[in-house]
Design a protein around this motif. Structure first.
Motif, PDB file in Angstrom:
ATOM      1  N   ASP A 114       0.863  -1.182   0.000  1.00 15.61           N
ATOM      2  CA  ASP A 114       0.000   0.000   0.000  1.00 15.61           C
ATOM      3  C   ASP A 114       0.901   1.235   0.000  1.00 15.61           C
ATOM      4  N   PRO A 115       0.995   1.963  -1.107  1.00 18.93           N
ATOM      5  CA  PRO A 115       1.913   3.105  -1.178  1.00 18.93           C
ATOM      6  C   PRO A 115       1.500   4.263  -0.278  1.00 18.93           C
ATOM      7  N   ARG A 116       0.272   4.240   0.222  1.00 17.94           N
ATOM      8  CA  ARG A 116      -0.165   5.286   1.149  1.00 17.94           C
ATOM      9  C   ARG A 116       0.385   5.054   2.552  1.00 17.94           C
ATOM     10  N   ALA A 117       0.801   3.806   2.814  1.00 15.92           N
ATOM     11  CA  ALA A 117       1.232   3.455   4.170  1.00 15.92           C
ATOM     12  C   ALA A 117       2.736   3.244   4.290  1.00 15.92           C
ATOM     13  N   VAL A 118       3.375   2.740   3.215  1.00 12.42           N
ATOM     14  CA  VAL A 118       4.802   2.411   3.280  1.00 12.42           C
ATOM     15  C   VAL A 118       5.484   2.821   1.983  1.00 12.42           C
ATOM     16  N   ARG A 161       3.462  -3.991   7.787  1.00  9.11           N
ATOM     17  CA  ARG A 161       2.691  -5.108   8.352  1.00  9.11           C
ATOM     18  C   ARG A 161       2.572  -6.129   7.230  1.00  9.11           C
ATOM     19  N   VAL A 162       3.202  -7.275   7.419  1.00  6.30           N
ATOM     20  CA  VAL A 162       3.465  -8.204   6.315  1.00  6.30           C
ATOM     21  C   VAL A 162       2.630  -9.476   6.432  1.00  6.30           C
ATOM     22  N   ALA A 163       2.177  -9.963   5.290  1.00 10.39           N
ATOM     23  CA  ALA A 163       1.469 -11.247   5.244  1.00 10.39           C
ATOM     24  C   ALA A 163       2.039 -12.111   4.129  1.00 10.39           C
ATOM     25  N   LEU A 164       2.027 -13.407   4.379  1.00  5.87           N
ATOM     26  CA  LEU A 164       2.287 -14.402   3.339  1.00  5.87           C
ATOM     27  C   LEU A 164       0.945 -14.866   2.777  1.00  5.87           C
ATOM     28  N   ASP A 165       0.988 -15.464   1.626  1.00  2.00           N
ATOM     29  CA  ASP A 165      -0.234 -15.940   0.986  1.00  2.00           C
ATOM     30  C   ASP A 165      -0.574 -17.333   1.508  1.00  2.00           C
ATOM     31  N   GLY A 166      -0.793 -17.422   2.839  1.00  2.00           N
ATOM     32  CA  GLY A 166      -1.122 -18.701   3.450  1.00  2.00           C
ATOM     33  C   GLY A 166      -0.042 -19.153   4.423  1.00  2.00           C
ATOM     34  N   ASP A 167      -0.137 -20.402   4.816  1.00  2.00           N
ATOM     35  CA  ASP A 167       0.792 -21.033   5.736  1.00  2.00           C
ATOM     36  C   ASP A 167       1.841 -21.795   4.922  1.00  2.00           C
ATOM     37  N   PRO A 168       3.124 -21.475   5.078  1.00  4.72           N
ATOM     38  CA  PRO A 168       4.145 -22.137   4.260  1.00  4.72           C
ATOM     39  C   PRO A 168       4.273 -23.633   4.493  1.00  4.72           C
ATOM     40  N   ASP A 219      -2.236 -11.220   9.043  1.00  6.12           N
ATOM     41  CA  ASP A 219      -2.985 -11.917   7.993  1.00  6.12           C
ATOM     42  C   ASP A 219      -3.266 -10.966   6.831  1.00  6.12           C
ATOM     43  N   LEU A 220      -3.817 -11.523   5.758  1.00  8.29           N
ATOM     44  CA  LEU A 220      -3.985 -10.757   4.520  1.00  8.29           C
ATOM     45  C   LEU A 220      -4.860  -9.523   4.703  1.00  8.29           C
ATOM     46  N   THR A 221      -5.869  -9.605   5.552  1.00  8.47           N
ATOM     47  CA  THR A 221      -6.801  -8.485   5.692  1.00  8.47           C
ATOM     48  C   THR A 221      -6.208  -7.297   6.433  1.00  8.47           C
ATOM     49  N   LYS A 222      -5.138  -7.519   7.186  1.00  6.31           N
ATOM     50  CA  LYS A 222      -4.542  -6.441   7.983  1.00  6.31           C
ATOM     51  C   LYS A 222      -3.199  -5.963   7.437  1.00  6.31           C
ATOM     52  N   ALA A 223      -2.711  -6.599   6.390  1.00 10.08           N
ATOM     53  CA  ALA A 223      -1.359  -6.314   5.889  1.00 10.08           C
ATOM     54  C   ALA A 223      -1.341  -5.096   4.972  1.00 10.08           C
ATOM     55  N   ASN A 224      -0.225  -4.354   5.022  1.00 13.60           N
ATOM     56  CA  ASN A 224       0.018  -3.319   4.011  1.00 13.60           C
ATOM     57  C   ASN A 224       1.135  -3.755   3.056  1.00 13.60           C
ATOM     58  N   ALA A 225       1.582  -5.005   3.216  1.00 13.68           N
ATOM     59  CA  ALA A 225       2.549  -5.610   2.297  1.00 13.68           C
ATOM     60  C   ALA A 225       2.280  -7.113   2.267  1.00 13.68           C
ATOM     61  N   ILE A 226       2.107  -7.661   1.076  1.00 14.68           N
ATOM     62  CA  ILE A 226       1.798  -9.077   0.922  1.00 14.68           C
ATOM     63  C   ILE A 226       2.822  -9.725   0.000  1.00 14.68           C
ATOM     64  N   VAL A 227       3.425 -10.803   0.478  1.00 12.31           N
ATOM     65  CA  VAL A 227       4.374 -11.574  -0.314  1.00 12.31           C
ATOM     66  C   VAL A 227       3.592 -12.666  -1.034  1.00 12.31           C
TER      67      VAL A 227
END
Length: 356
Positions: free
Chosen positions: A163-167, A182-189, A229-237
């Motif tokens: 999210d460029p507005r946040a980071v 605030r980082v999220a992965l796309d699931g459980d590795p 988790d995905l709903t709270k992240a401002n960066a998603i891998v």
């Protein structure tokens, strides 16, 4: 996959995002057409023409697919277009199934076709019916089984959506350790191939995976309360086609970057179930998926078509859509299966203890 084939496939993936002259054979003398064989290893051998393949598939009337979420690389439109074009009912089984689950469920659910990670396809090649699509020559050798058991349809790069507005734009995975992310992965590795590949990408050092480095990064984020988790992240891998799809829906609030120091790439491969209940429809599905129309529909979902380089040379690639793909910093790193297996063993041993 060897180091040599990894290098060759990397060059293809890089160029595909930026033929056989056609994905359909020339008309054949009706008197010389072969008897229809719905389990043949090619359209020419089993049907002679695309029209005869279509007729045989229509007689079956159905196709069973598995593990194809409708929001994954535009599969919803791909499925609907196939169903409408050929008047064949598509039964969508367990859309969220992992590659391993697809094969575990196959004896009971009886899918006709699979969409798999390369390592699973290589290990389970004996469960597939060899089939070479009409556009076989357009597929680079490193991303297809010589016998036709499996073949890549599309690929992508591991990316960071943010999210460029946040980071600020993260240039590397190490940037995720800076304040504010605030980082999220796309699931459980431990369960998701996509999430595992995110950890794998973060572990790359000079093109070589060092699993401990990837686990270290996410362990630090966890300790600092910034792995979420995905709903709270401002960066998603996640794979670039997933992050790019998010960006397409909210361009001002979501952008995508492929880390310059860790351009991990990978392909998803297709295969036909050896025990497919609708063998002609399964073969027609592959012909459609690898046709110019099918490849462009996948690219519309921000995937990089496996036939993309040949299509680009012939002018049949959707250039406008290709320009919308996230910019790659260069050829991707494609890890070998032994490297990936070693990383999986490490993550399985350490993730729960250090990250949870």
């Amino acid at each position: 996959m060897t180091v040599r084939t990894c290098a060759a496939a990397a060059a293809i993936l890089a160029s595909a995002g930026c033929g056989a002259s056609s994905t359909e054979p020339d008309a054949t003398d009706p008197k010389k057409l072969p008897p229809i064989n719905v389990r043949a290893g090619s359209m020419k051998a089993g049907f002679g023409t695309i029209e005869r393949l279509v007729e045989a598939a229509k007689r079956e009337g159905q196709l069973n697919v598995i593990g194809l979420p409708r929001d994954w690389v535009n599969y919803g439109e791909v499925i609907d277009t196939f169903a409408d074009k050929f008047d064949i009912k598509v039964n969508e089984l367990e859309p969220g199934a992992s590659s391993r689950r697809e094969l575990e469920a196959a004896p009971k659910l009886r899918p006709d076709v699979f969409d798999l990670t390369l390592d699973v396809a290589v290990a389970q090649a004996g469960k597939f019916a060899p089939y070479k699509v009409a556009g076989w020559q357009d597929l680079p050798d490193p991303i297809k089984d010589p016998a036709g058991n499996w073949y890549a349809a599309y690929g992508g790069y591991m990316s960071i959506g943010y999210d460029p507005r946040a980071v600020k734009p993260p240039a590397t995975f190490a940037d995720l350790l800076k304040p504010g992310y605030r980082v999220a992965l796309d699931g459980d590795p431990l369960r998701s191939a996509s999430a595992f590949d995110g950890v794998l990408a973060a572990s790359l050092r000079n093109g070589v995976p060092q699993a401990s480095q990837g686990v270290d990064l996410f362990a630090r984020l966890k300790q600092e309360g910034r792995l979420t988790d995905l709903t709270k992240a401002n960066a998603i891998v996640a794979w670039d086609y997933l992050n790019a799809a998010r960006s397409a829906h909210q361009s001002d609030a979501w952008q995508v970057t492929i880390p310059r120091d860790a351009p991990l790439g990978d392909y998803r491969v297709q295969a036909i179930n050896k025990d497919a209940p609708h063998p002609a429809a399964a073969r027609l599905w592959q012909e459609f998926l690898f046709s110019d129309d099918g490849q462009n529909l996948l690219q519309k979902g921000f995937a990089r078509p496996a036939r993309g380089e040949a299509m680009l040379m012939r002018g049949s690639l959707d250039a406008e859509q290709a320009a919308k793909l996230p910019k790659a910093p260069g050829p991707p790193v494609l890890v070998t299966i032994p490297q990936a297996d070693a990383a999986k063993a490490y993550v399985k041993e350490e993730w729960s203890k250090r990250v949870g």
